[in-house]
Design an enzyme around this catalytic site. Structure first.
Site, PDB file in Angstrom:
ATOM      1  CB  SER A  73      -0.950  -0.028   1.211  1.00  0.00           C
ATOM      2  OG  SER A  73      -1.833   1.070   1.178  1.00  0.00           O
ATOM      3  CB  THR A  74       1.458   3.969   2.476  1.00  0.00           C
ATOM      4  OG1 THR A  74       0.062   4.125   2.733  1.00  0.00           O
ATOM      5  CG2 THR A  74       2.140   5.327   2.492  1.00  0.00           C
ATOM      6  CG  HIS A 103      -4.166  -0.995  -0.524  1.00  0.00           C
ATOM      7  ND1 HIS A 103      -3.958  -0.940   0.841  1.00  0.00           N
ATOM      8  CD2 HIS A 103      -4.612  -2.255  -0.782  1.00  0.00           C
ATOM      9  CE1 HIS A 103      -4.276  -2.103   1.372  1.00  0.00           C
ATOM     10  NE2 HIS A 103      -4.663  -2.917   0.408  1.00  0.00           N
ATOM     11  CG  MET A 149      -0.806   3.710   6.612  1.00  0.00           C
ATOM     12  SD  MET A 149      -1.849   5.169   6.892  1.00  0.00           S
ATOM     13  CE  MET A 149      -2.671   5.324   5.322  1.00  0.00           C
ATOM     14  CG  ASP A 173      -5.392  -5.859   2.502  1.00  0.00           C
ATOM     15  OD1 ASP A 173      -6.003  -6.923   2.739  1.00  0.00           O
ATOM     16  OD2 ASP A 173      -5.274  -5.366   1.361  1.00  0.00           O
TER      17      ASP A 173
END
Length: 376
Positions: free
Chosen positions: A194-195, A221, A315, A318
């Site tokens: 993600s991030t 993401h 973050m 997941d």
């Protein structure tokens, strides 16, 4: 002590709106604003903020150019605001190449169900990247590896080191690059992030050989408007083929399939001839679309014990439950180490659950993958 934020945008309305949201959180404080990239560079040097929120399209000096100059002179975590268009996606990816750590759409309603959720998300992202401190610079990265054709004009600028100040939790990680392959047989590699993921994935995938022996699933993401541009960029930089996954795609060795933004990606079938199912997910209880958990879980059902799964920076948690299913099926799980993560959330969740067999620095992930699958 509150995290100090510099807000940069040429719209006085947007500067005020973002400043109000940030100042609502007692852990955050807006210490200054700027209405163009030139002012942003000057204010960063003067105020030394912990985080900068940055628009892309601005007069005098645009956001991408401002990011490059800031990361060269006063390295600071930067959150970009972007339009959800193809042009906006390309520009945002350029900004990430230049050193920005994360991005959000300028229209908050595009990423949240209501005003309260959008407010929390912005505050959370600012706090997460504000906890990291960019520590130093490294030698320039090859333009063919870290720069796209649209940003090659700035290849003479040094690329930022995305290593961050170490914490106690990262001191015990293993960084032994001489670790031997386990000898395990694989049929699939799956990577969730993600991030910080776009830069991390680019770092890894550009180091994989053209004859990579397995298909690769990528779950990042990312908004729907961004994934086609991101897949295209990766494909132009990598020796392997990278494509945005489509419904019915047959899994082929040496091809990386990027889950489309706003949808879910499943693996279907067993034995030979596994294919992908891409579908709209209207389940309000599912936070992430695409979801690492959902793709990992389907891979566990289709491939059993023959998956190498890696959870990178991001973050939240997941990927943890999907990794648990893969682990129970006999597959191998790795996690990115804390020091090299932009946000040590997803990898930490996997590591704390006892699911990962190794915590690996980003710089070592590609070589470890190549060695483990027998092509390095």
């Amino acid at each position: 002590m509150a995290i100090k934020v510099l807000v940069v945008d040429d719209s006085s309305f947007f500067r005020r709106r973002v400043s109000e949201i940030i100042n609502e959180d007692p852990d955050l404080e807006v210490i200054g604003t700027a209405n163009n990239g030139k002012e942003a560079v000057e204010q960063t040097a003067l105020l030394k903020p912990d985080v900068i929120t940055m628009d892309i399209e601005m007069p005098v000096l645009d956001g991408i150019s401002a990011v490059k100059l800031i990361m060269q002179a006063t390295p600071t975590p930067i959150l970009m605001f972007s339009s959800l268009t193809h042009a906006g996606a390309s520009a945002t990816l350029d900004a990430l190449d230049a050193g920005a750590l994360d991005f959000l759409p300028k229209k908050f309603e595009d990423i949240a169900r209501d005003k309260e959720e959008a407010t929390r998300l912005l505050q959370q992202k600012v706090k997460e990247i504000g906890r990291r401190r960019i520590s130093r610079y490294v030698r320039p990265a090859p333009a063919s590896t870290l720069m796209s054709s649209t940003s090659a004009r700035a290849s003479n600028l040094r690329q930022p080191d995305r290593s961050f100040a170490p914490s106690r939790a990262s001191e015990n990680k293993s960084t032994d690059t001489d670790i031997r392959a386990s000898g395990k047989k694989y049929q699939l590699v799956a990577i969730g992030t993600s991030t910080g993921g776009p830069v991390a994935l680019q770092n890894i995938l550009t180091q994989l050989p053209q004859n990579f022996p397995h298909p690769i699933l990528l779950i990042q993401h990312m908004p729907a408007a961004f994934t086609p541009a991101f897949a295209s960029r990766l494909n132009s930089l990598c020796k392997i083929e990278v494509k945005e996954a489509q419904n019915g795609d047959l899994l082929r060795p040496g091809v990386a399939y990027l889950a489309p933004g706003g949808k879910q990606m499943l693996v279907e079938g067993r034995g030979s001839g596994q294919k992908l199912r891409i579908y709209e997910d209207d389940n309000a209880r599912v936070t992430y679309k695409p979801s690492v958990d959902i793709t990992f879980a389907s891979a566990a059902k289709s491939f059993g014990n023959s998956v190498l799964a890696i959870v990178l920076t991001g973050m939240g948690a997941d990927g943890r439950e999907g990794a648990r299913m893969l682990k129970q099926a006999g597959s191998k799980i790795w996690a990115q180490d804390e020091k090299s993560c932009v946000v040590y959330g997803m990898p930490q969740a996997v590591a704390n659950a006892g699911l990962s067999e190794a915590s690996i620095a980003l710089a070592d992930v590609a070589s470890r993958i190549n060695r483990e699958v027998g092509c390095g």
